[in-house]
Design a protein around this motif. Structure first.
Motif, PDB file in Angstrom:
ATOM      1  N   SER A  32      39.520  -8.764 -42.800  1.00  0.00           N
ATOM      2  CA  SER A  32      40.303  -7.563 -42.592  1.00  0.00           C
ATOM      3  C   SER A  32      39.473  -6.452 -41.951  1.00  0.00           C
ATOM      4  O   SER A  32      40.006  -5.561 -41.319  1.00  0.00           O
ATOM      5  CB  SER A  32      40.882  -7.079 -43.918  1.00  0.00           C
ATOM      6  N   ARG A  33      38.158  -6.521 -42.108  1.00  0.00           N
ATOM      7  CA  ARG A  33      37.315  -5.457 -41.561  1.00  0.00           C
ATOM      8  C   ARG A  33      35.991  -6.061 -41.116  1.00  0.00           C
ATOM      9  O   ARG A  33      35.316  -6.735 -41.895  1.00  0.00           O
ATOM     10  CB  ARG A  33      37.073  -4.419 -42.641  1.00  0.00           C
ATOM     11  N   LEU A  34      35.616  -5.834 -39.898  1.00  0.00           N
ATOM     12  CA  LEU A  34      34.336  -6.322 -39.410  1.00  0.00           C
ATOM     13  C   LEU A  34      33.229  -5.400 -39.888  1.00  0.00           C
ATOM     14  O   LEU A  34      33.396  -4.183 -39.938  1.00  0.00           O
ATOM     15  CB  LEU A  34      34.345  -6.398 -37.891  1.00  0.00           C
ATOM     16  N   ARG A  35      32.111  -5.988 -40.239  1.00  0.00           N
ATOM     17  CA  ARG A  35      30.976  -5.203 -40.714  1.00  0.00           C
ATOM     18  C   ARG A  35      29.819  -5.356 -39.735  1.00  0.00           C
ATOM     19  O   ARG A  35      29.608  -6.425 -39.172  1.00  0.00           O
ATOM     20  CB  ARG A  35      30.540  -5.674 -42.093  1.00  0.00           C
TER      21      ARG A  35
END
Length: 72
Positions: A32-35
């Motif tokens: 859901s979220r790239l780091r």
């Protein structure tokens, strides 16, 4: 209480899961979220420090190769 052989149980479930997934032609869901690399490394270090702190304080106790007990 039933006794299970963990390795054979996981192998059986994995085989069934991946074969069903291939039949349905499902693709892996994206995160859901790239780091960023720095953020990932910071989170890994933070989790490692938290794990070691719990071990040293006795809050987390190893009772077997795959079994841990958390003392709250």
């Amino acid at each position: 209480m039933r006794n299970y052989n963990y390795d054979s149980f996981i192998k059986e479930k994995k085989d069934k899961f991946f074969s069903l997934r291939a039949e349905l032609r499902r693709k892996r869901n994206g995160v859901s979220r790239l780091r960023s690399r720095d953020e990932r490394n910071c989170l890994i270090l933070w989790n490692k420090a938290r794990w070691e702190k719990m071990l040293s304080s006795g809050e987390l106790v190893e009772i077997g190769p795959r079994a841990w007990r958390v003392k709250l």
